[in-house]
Design a protein around this motif. Structure first.
Motif, PDB file in Angstrom:
ATOM      1  N   GLU A   1       0.816  -1.220   0.000  1.00 52.27           N
ATOM      2  CA  GLU A   1       0.000   0.000   0.000  1.00 52.27           C
ATOM      3  C   GLU A   1       0.850   1.270   0.000  1.00 52.27           C
ATOM      4  N   ALA A   2       2.140   1.138   0.312  1.00 55.71           N
ATOM      5  CA  ALA A   2       3.016   2.308   0.358  1.00 55.71           C
ATOM      6  C   ALA A   2       4.022   2.331  -0.791  1.00 55.71           C
ATOM      7  N   PHE A   3       3.937   1.360  -1.682  1.00 56.49           N
ATOM      8  CA  PHE A   3       4.961   1.197  -2.714  1.00 56.49           C
ATOM      9  C   PHE A   3       5.024   2.388  -3.673  1.00 56.49           C
ATOM     10  N   VAL A   4       3.897   2.819  -4.193  1.00 61.55           N
ATOM     11  CA  VAL A   4       3.892   3.897  -5.190  1.00 61.55           C
ATOM     12  C   VAL A   4       4.489   5.170  -4.597  1.00 61.55           C
ATOM     13  N   GLU A   5       4.087   5.497  -3.387  1.00 70.54           N
ATOM     14  CA  GLU A   5       4.610   6.709  -2.731  1.00 70.54           C
ATOM     15  C   GLU A   5       6.112   6.587  -2.487  1.00 70.54           C
ATOM     16  N   ALA A   6       6.555   5.403  -2.032  1.00 63.59           N
ATOM     17  CA  ALA A   6       7.982   5.204  -1.765  1.00 63.59           C
ATOM     18  C   ALA A   6       8.797   5.292  -3.052  1.00 63.59           C
ATOM     19  N   LEU A   7       8.253   4.781  -4.126  1.00 64.03           N
ATOM     20  CA  LEU A   7       8.952   4.801  -5.409  1.00 64.03           C
ATOM     21  C   LEU A   7       9.080   6.223  -5.938  1.00 64.03           C
ATOM     22  N   GLU A   8       8.029   7.010  -5.802  1.00 67.65           N
ATOM     23  CA  GLU A   8       8.078   8.395  -6.263  1.00 67.65           C
ATOM     24  C   GLU A   8       9.033   9.224  -5.412  1.00 67.65           C
ATOM     25  N   ARG A   9       9.079   8.942  -4.130  1.00 63.07           N
ATOM     26  CA  ARG A   9      10.028   9.632  -3.257  1.00 63.07           C
ATOM     27  C   ARG A   9      11.461   9.293  -3.681  1.00 63.07           C
ATOM     28  N   PHE A  10      11.673   8.030  -4.000  1.00 65.04           N
ATOM     29  CA  PHE A  10      12.985   7.580  -4.467  1.00 65.04           C
ATOM     30  C   PHE A  10      13.368   8.295  -5.757  1.00 65.04           C
ATOM     31  N   ALA A  11      12.420   8.416  -6.685  1.00 64.02           N
ATOM     32  CA  ALA A  11      12.693   9.122  -7.941  1.00 64.02           C
ATOM     33  C   ALA A  11      13.035  10.584  -7.682  1.00 64.02           C
ATOM     34  N   GLY A  12      12.329  11.198  -6.744  1.00 64.86           N
ATOM     35  CA  GLY A  12      12.604  12.590  -6.410  1.00 64.86           C
ATOM     36  C   GLY A  12      13.965  12.799  -5.790  1.00 64.86           C
ATOM     37  N   ASP A  13      14.506  11.754  -5.183  1.00 64.27           N
ATOM     38  CA  ASP A  13      15.834  11.827  -4.563  1.00 64.27           C
ATOM     39  C   ASP A  13      16.947  11.389  -5.511  1.00 64.27           C
ATOM     40  N   GLY A  14      16.624  11.256  -6.790  1.00 63.64           N
ATOM     41  CA  GLY A  14      17.641  10.899  -7.768  1.00 63.64           C
ATOM     42  C   GLY A  14      17.598   9.454  -8.215  1.00 63.64           C
ATOM     43  N   GLY A  15      16.543   8.734  -7.876  1.00 58.36           N
ATOM     44  CA  GLY A  15      16.429   7.336  -8.274  1.00 58.36           C
ATOM     45  C   GLY A  15      16.307   7.173  -9.779  1.00 58.36           C
ATOM     46  N   ARG A  16      17.222   6.416 -10.355  1.00 60.65           N
ATOM     47  CA  ARG A  16      17.248   6.221 -11.803  1.00 60.65           C
ATOM     48  C   ARG A  16      16.769   4.822 -12.200  1.00 60.65           C
ATOM     49  N   GLY A  17      16.974   3.853 -11.294  1.00 57.19           N
ATOM     50  CA  GLY A  17      16.576   2.482 -11.602  1.00 57.19           C
ATOM     51  C   GLY A  17      16.268   1.728 -10.329  1.00 57.19           C
ATOM     52  N   ALA A  18      15.344   0.768 -10.427  1.00 56.32           N
ATOM     53  CA  ALA A  18      14.962   0.000  -9.244  1.00 56.32           C
ATOM     54  C   ALA A  18      14.656  -1.442  -9.612  1.00 56.32           C
ATOM     55  N   ASN A  19      15.101  -2.337  -8.762  1.00 53.64           N
ATOM     56  CA  ASN A  19      14.646  -3.722  -8.826  1.00 53.64           C
ATOM     57  C   ASN A  19      13.462  -3.872  -7.883  1.00 53.64           C
ATOM     58  N   VAL A  20      12.605  -4.836  -8.186  1.00 52.67           N
ATOM     59  CA  VAL A  20      11.397  -5.047  -7.404  1.00 52.67           C
ATOM     60  C   VAL A  20      11.279  -6.535  -7.115  1.00 52.67           C
ATOM     61  N   THR A  21      11.088  -6.864  -5.839  1.00 53.54           N
ATOM     62  CA  THR A  21      10.922  -8.259  -5.466  1.00 53.54           C
ATOM     63  C   THR A  21       9.579  -8.445  -4.771  1.00 53.54           C
ATOM     64  N   MET A  22       9.374  -9.631  -4.193  1.00 54.67           N
ATOM     65  CA  MET A  22       8.080  -9.930  -3.589  1.00 54.67           C
ATOM     66  C   MET A  22       7.760  -8.952  -2.465  1.00 54.67           C
TER      67      MET A  22
END
Length: 282
Positions: free
Chosen positions: A43-64
């Motif tokens: 339930e918090a994944f989308v928000e966490a991912l966008e926060r990561f992008a805002g902090d310079g996140g360029r790529g992410a792996n995703v697991t279970m």
């Protein structure tokens, strides 16, 4: 200007070896890799991912258990991700996430290139129908297996995966409780998370194995122990955990982000040397 960052998202994620793997790849190729593990509940994944992008996140792996959620939020998908219905690799392009899945390619490369096994013509059983199973199913079909039987404790999930693969003559679903009546399989892939957290023994009828059965758990470490123990008790010829697949899929992701594929053998050897899980091949 933000520092370029990479990460793996999951829940839980503290056990992940991905930061260590990507850092080792970076050292090997002289690339400064900043790679972290980020725990995000669904339930918090989308928000966490966008926060990561805002902090310079360029790529992410995703697991279970986030691979299907990553699929849903991807603005663009590779063909193999679309077939799988799951994403384990996200790349930030023009302010949007592009989704891919490297799991299947990683599994097949580990089994064929590293261990020298031929998957062609095998009758295969895929246990599980979540994001992990979806990630590898299309690649197994592409590798030339003769038949893929998908079984899940929630049968509707298995039906959905088999239908999504679009090959009714080669891929179909069967009830979990009926596995003992389905004959023998030359390849058994455990894509369930039932053994995570030490949730007891893994039990399947030995009648589904043959003297040449290859048994693979997509988990690694302690989570793989129950299935591997069952496979050895069933006298499966080749028994592997998911460590090799983890390293190979990471290399595929690394190549997408950095434009060059690292040498996986030394990284795999180092991790295997520190792993408590034995892998056997007769």
């Amino acid at each position: 200007m933000h520092m370029i960052r990479y990460a793996v998202f999951g829940h839980p994620i503290a056990h992940s070896l991905s930061p260590r793997i990507h850092t080792a790849f970076g050292h090997q190729l002289g690339i400064d890799v900043r790679y972290a593990a980020i725990d995000a509940a669904p339930e918090a994944f989308v928000e966490a991912l966008e926060r990561f992008a805002g902090d310079g996140g360029r790529g992410a792996n995703v697991t279970m258990p986030l691979k299907e959620a990553a699929f849903a939020l991807s603005a663009q998908l590779t063909e193999r991700a679309r077939r799988a219905g799951a994403v384990n690799t996200l790349t930030r392009v023009d302010g949007r996430w592009h989704g891919d899945t490297t799991d299947g390619a990683g599994l097949v490369r580990d089994l064929t290139a590293r261990h020298g096994l031929d998957l062609r013509g095998r009758r295969a059983l895929l246990l599980g129908a979540g994001g992990a199973a979806r990630g590898v199913a299309p690649a197994l079909l592409d590798a030339g297996i003769a038949e893929l039987v998908v079984s899940n404790r929630t049968p509707e999930r298995a039906d959905a995966l088999a239908d999504a693969l679009g090959e009714p003559k080669r891929a179909h679903s069967r009830y979990w409780d009926d596995l003992g009546n389905l004959g023998e399989f030359e390849l058994i892939v455990n894509a369930t998370s039932a053994a995570r957290g030490g949730q007891g023994e893994f039990s399947l009828p030995f009648s589904i194995t043959t003297s040449r059965t290859l048994a693979v758990d997509l988990n690694y470490g302690e989570a793989a122990i129950p299935f591997l123990a069952w496979a050895r008790a069933a006298n499966c010829r080749d028994v592997f955990d998911g460590l090799g697949m983890l390293v190979e899929q990471a290399a595929e992701s690394f190549a997408l982000w950095h434009g060059t594929r690292p040498d996986t053998d030394p990284v795999y050897a180092t991790l295997r040397g520190h792993s408590a899980v034995l892998v056997t091949s007769d």
